[in-house]
Enzyme design. Structure first.
Site, PDB file in Angstrom:
ATOM      1  N   ARG A 130      33.203  36.462  36.465  1.00  0.00           N
ATOM      2  CA  ARG A 130      33.429  37.805  35.894  1.00  0.00           C
ATOM      3  C   ARG A 130      32.429  38.142  34.783  1.00  0.00           C
ATOM      4  NH1 ARG A 130      39.652  39.370  35.215  1.00  0.00           N
ATOM      5  NH2 ARG A 130      38.780  41.452  35.307  1.00  0.00           N
ATOM      6  N   LYS A 137      49.061  49.710  32.004  1.00  0.00           N
ATOM      7  CA  LYS A 137      48.501  48.884  30.923  1.00  0.00           C
ATOM      8  C   LYS A 137      46.977  49.000  30.871  1.00  0.00           C
ATOM      9  CE  LYS A 137      47.495  44.351  32.841  1.00  0.00           C
ATOM     10  NZ  LYS A 137      46.086  44.140  32.512  1.00  0.00           N
ATOM     11  N   ASN A 138      46.332  49.072  32.035  1.00  0.00           N
ATOM     12  CA  ASN A 138      44.862  49.105  32.016  1.00  0.00           C
ATOM     13  C   ASN A 138      44.326  50.398  31.412  1.00  0.00           C
ATOM     14  OD1 ASN A 138      44.767  46.568  33.058  1.00  0.00           O
ATOM     15  ND2 ASN A 138      44.152  47.163  35.127  1.00  0.00           N
ATOM     16  N   CYS A 169      37.470  33.229  34.374  1.00  0.00           N
ATOM     17  CA  CYS A 169      38.891  33.471  34.629  1.00  0.00           C
ATOM     18  C   CYS A 169      39.213  32.898  35.993  1.00  0.00           C
ATOM     19  CB  CYS A 169      39.221  34.951  34.522  1.00  0.00           C
ATOM     20  SG  CYS A 169      39.093  35.863  36.034  1.00  0.00           S
ATOM     21  N   ARG A 186      52.204  39.492  31.454  1.00  0.00           N
ATOM     22  CA  ARG A 186      51.054  40.257  30.934  1.00  0.00           C
ATOM     23  C   ARG A 186      51.054  41.683  31.466  1.00  0.00           C
ATOM     24  NH1 ARG A 186      45.529  38.213  32.362  1.00  0.00           N
ATOM     25  NH2 ARG A 186      45.177  40.239  31.434  1.00  0.00           N
ATOM     26  N   ASP A 194      43.526  44.676  42.938  1.00  0.00           N
ATOM     27  CA  ASP A 194      44.739  44.236  42.237  1.00  0.00           C
ATOM     28  C   ASP A 194      45.956  44.177  43.161  1.00  0.00           C
ATOM     29  OD1 ASP A 194      43.442  43.837  39.881  1.00  0.00           O
ATOM     30  OD2 ASP A 194      44.069  45.713  38.945  1.00  0.00           O
TER      31      ASP A 194
HETATM   32  C1  UD1 Z   1      39.292  46.028  35.920  1.00  0.00           C
HETATM   33  C2  UD1 Z   1      40.776  45.808  35.844  1.00  0.00           C
HETATM   34  C3  UD1 Z   1      41.210  44.744  36.848  1.00  0.00           C
HETATM   35  C4  UD1 Z   1      40.718  45.150  38.237  1.00  0.00           C
HETATM   36  C5  UD1 Z   1      39.223  45.450  38.238  1.00  0.00           C
HETATM   37  C6  UD1 Z   1      38.734  46.009  39.561  1.00  0.00           C
HETATM   38  C7  UD1 Z   1      41.309  46.300  33.538  1.00  0.00           C
HETATM   39  C8  UD1 Z   1      41.667  45.780  32.194  1.00  0.00           C
HETATM   40  N1  UD1 Z   1      41.105  45.376  34.493  1.00  0.00           N
HETATM   41  O1  UD1 Z   1      38.652  44.791  35.592  1.00  0.00           O
HETATM   42  O2  UD1 Z   1      42.612  44.651  36.840  1.00  0.00           O
HETATM   43  O3  UD1 Z   1      40.960  44.100  39.141  1.00  0.00           O
HETATM   44  O4  UD1 Z   1      38.926  46.434  37.226  1.00  0.00           O
HETATM   45  O5  UD1 Z   1      39.443  47.154  39.890  1.00  0.00           O
HETATM   46  O6  UD1 Z   1      41.237  47.483  33.754  1.00  0.00           O
HETATM   47  N2  UD1 Z   1      30.722  43.290  37.322  1.00  0.00           N
HETATM   48  C9  UD1 Z   1      29.453  42.827  37.072  1.00  0.00           C
HETATM   49  N3  UD1 Z   1      28.970  42.935  35.795  1.00  0.00           N
HETATM   50  C10 UD1 Z   1      29.709  43.477  34.790  1.00  0.00           C
HETATM   51  C11 UD1 Z   1      30.995  43.948  35.044  1.00  0.00           C
HETATM   52  C12 UD1 Z   1      31.486  43.830  36.341  1.00  0.00           C
HETATM   53  O7  UD1 Z   1      28.775  42.334  37.970  1.00  0.00           O
HETATM   54  O8  UD1 Z   1      29.202  43.558  33.661  1.00  0.00           O
HETATM   55  C13 UD1 Z   1      31.273  43.177  38.702  1.00  0.00           C
HETATM   56  C14 UD1 Z   1      32.472  42.238  38.758  1.00  0.00           C
HETATM   57  O9  UD1 Z   1      32.070  40.909  38.890  1.00  0.00           O
HETATM   58  C15 UD1 Z   1      33.204  42.779  39.974  1.00  0.00           C
HETATM   59  C16 UD1 Z   1      32.910  44.268  39.940  1.00  0.00           C
HETATM   60  O10 UD1 Z   1      31.804  44.431  39.066  1.00  0.00           O
HETATM   61  O11 UD1 Z   1      32.661  42.227  41.157  1.00  0.00           O
HETATM   62  C17 UD1 Z   1      34.050  45.122  39.445  1.00  0.00           C
HETATM   63  O12 UD1 Z   1      34.520  44.627  38.213  1.00  0.00           O
HETATM   64  P1  UD1 Z   1      35.111  45.578  37.078  1.00  0.00           P
HETATM   65  O13 UD1 Z   1      35.430  46.896  37.689  1.00  0.00           O
HETATM   66  O14 UD1 Z   1      34.184  45.554  35.920  1.00  0.00           O
HETATM   67  O15 UD1 Z   1      36.444  44.848  36.679  1.00  0.00           O
HETATM   68  P2  UD1 Z   1      37.105  44.784  35.243  1.00  0.00           P
HETATM   69  O16 UD1 Z   1      36.773  46.017  34.483  1.00  0.00           O
HETATM   70  O17 UD1 Z   1      36.835  43.472  34.604  1.00  0.00           O
END
Ligand code: UD1
Length: 422
Positions: A122, A23-24, A117, A399, A307
């Site tokens: 996040r 899904k991701n 969340c 989901r 995850d």
């Molecule tokens: C994606 C996955 C989620 C998974 C996560 C980490 C999807 C839809 N979701 O979430 O299932 O758990 O990757 O593998 O693919 N961060 C920042 N600033 C930002 C963005 C992220 O500080 O603008 C930090 C986050 O707080 C976290 C880290 O970066 O500590 C990794 O997050 P990220 O890889 O961005 O997760 P998602 O893309 O939201």
């Protein structure tokens, strides 16, 4: 709202299960189709609530989406309402992926901030800074991000201070239509990013460095509609394989890529499971095994995935001795701990680290899924808890796990979905 009633297993889980599309990866690829004016196709798409939420965002924007037999046809020719509303973005953060493609193609858009969340704040700061590095002007007002640019975005350089899947997705997509060259340093290298890169290249994007932390993009004026299949869901596969170990059974996951879950397989091997690997399948055999406690630390890919932290915690709770599990990616992602404790697990949380004194017998209790992967962890725990466990808020599980109860029941469980009247 539905809930699960889960009696303790009579026999360990045993059998074969086919893994669905990731899904991701689909969510990112769906967003990428907004970069073109035309009809794109994505196959191997799982039937999941997240796909429906993303489709709703697309309909708000003015796109048409038809889906049948795991193939989505996305017609973006009608895209004219360049906005993703709070009501949808708050239910699924990946809706935020429309920001990069929309500003790159139309020069403007308005996308709600996702909000908090269950695992903490996040942030999306890197998504925004990366788009600014490509020349977008970003304003955040009334809970919405407004992105603007005069003409095309401009190629630029961006260094991700932390590895972020979502920010890499957003900025990479935007860079494909920017004028000139962009370089993304410390980009995420999760398999879902490779899947997106492959799809974008199929649309005519010029991207070098697939699978590495440096992505170089030569922007083009126009892309063509895409088509292609998504990759298998490594987290679904991992969840079932952990289920084999939790119940001391034997499960073969098929239609998957074993190279996507090497960190998990290393951990399962270290605790004493027998692992057999084929080209497109993995078998985990924990029958009659005395498993050993281990330490696990989540990291960006190719490290142990956050995850799978929650399902792994359930497994560690079944193993005699002290195991440690640290989440360095999402340091607050522990809402499942209190629910596992309600079943009798002995877990102490210290900051981003859980100390699991495993081997305590679990017994049924009413519990609640707080997020998608926590939900899977609780189902696995319920299977070995004495008595019948009821799990509410299973919409989280819907989901992300396609056909979950049928798949797990085909392995010997008796998970039943009922209406929650509480
Ligand atoms: C994606 C996955 C989620 C998974 C996560 C980490 C999807 C839809 N979701 O979430 O299932 O758990 O990757 O593998 O693919 N961060 C920042 N600033 C930002 C963005 C992220 O500080 O603008 C930090 C986050 O707080 C976290 C880290 O970066 O500590 C990794 O997050 P990220 O890889 O961005 O997760 P998602 O893309 O939201």
């Amino acid at each position: 709202m539905d809930r699960y009633l889960i009696p303790a297993l009579e026999q360990p889980l045993n059998g074969e299960v086919e893994i669905s599309g990731a899904k991701n990866a689909v969510l990112a690829i769906m967003a990428a189709t907004l970069l073109v004016d035309g009809v794109s196709e994505i196959s191997n798409v799982p039937h999941l609530k997240d796909m429906k939420t993303m489709s709703d965002v697309f309909r708000v924007i003015g796109c048409r989406i038809d889906g049948a037999a795991h193939t989505l046809r996305i017609d973006t020719r009608g895209a004219n309402h360049l906005e993703a509303p709070y009501e949808l973005v708050k239910t699924m953060r990946a809706s935020f992926y429309v920001l990069g493609p929309l500003v790159a193609r139309f020069g403007r858009c308005r996308v709600s901030l996702p909000g908090g969340c269950a695992w903490g704040p996040r942030p999306v700061d890197l998504h925004l800074k990366g788009l600014e590095a490509l020349g977008a002007t970003i304003n955040v007002t009334h809970g919405y991000v407004e992105a603007l640019c005069e003409g095309r975005l401009k190629g630029g350089t961006f260094h991700f201070p932390v590895s972020s899947v979502g920010a890499t997705v957003n900025i990479l997509m935007a860079a494909t239509l920017a004028s000139g060259k962009s370089v993304l340093h410390n980009a995420a290298i999760e398999p879902e990013i490779d899947a997106l890169v492959d799809y974008l290249i199929g649309m005519g994007a010029k991207i070098e460095g697939r699978g590495t932390r440096t992505l170089k993009v030569e922007g083009v004026e126009k892309l063509s509609p895409g088509s292609g299949a998504t990759i298998p869901d490594r987290i679904e596969a991992g969840s079932f394989l952990i289920g084999a170990a939790v119940t001391r059974g034997c499960i073969k996951t098929t239609n998957m890529d074993p190279t996507h879950i090497e960190a998990l397989l290393n951990s399962l091997r270290e605790m004493g499971c027998k692992i057999t690997i084929g080209d497109t399948w993995v078998e985990v055999d924990a029958r009659d095994k005395k498993l050993k406690p281990i330490s696990v630390k989540t990291l960006p890919h190719p490290g142990f995935p956050t995850d799978l932290q929650a399902p792994m915690m359930t497994l560690l709770a079944t193993i005699d001795g002290l195991s440690i599990i640290q989440d360095t990616v999402y340091t607050d992602r522990f809402t499942h701990v209190a629910e596992l404790q309600r079943l009798g697990a002995d877990i102490k949380l210290v900051g981003d680290t859980a100390h699991v004194q495993g081997g305590k017998p679990l017994s049924s209790a009413p519990i609640m899924a707080s997020d998608l992967r926590a939900g899977a962890a609780l189902v696995l725990a319920a299977l070995i808890a004495e008595g019948e466990t009821s799990i509410s808020r299973i919409y989280h599980i819907d989901r992300g796990y396609e056909d979950f109860e049928n798949k797990i029941n085909s392995l010997g469980a008796a998970v039943q979905r009922t209406q929650d009247n509480s």
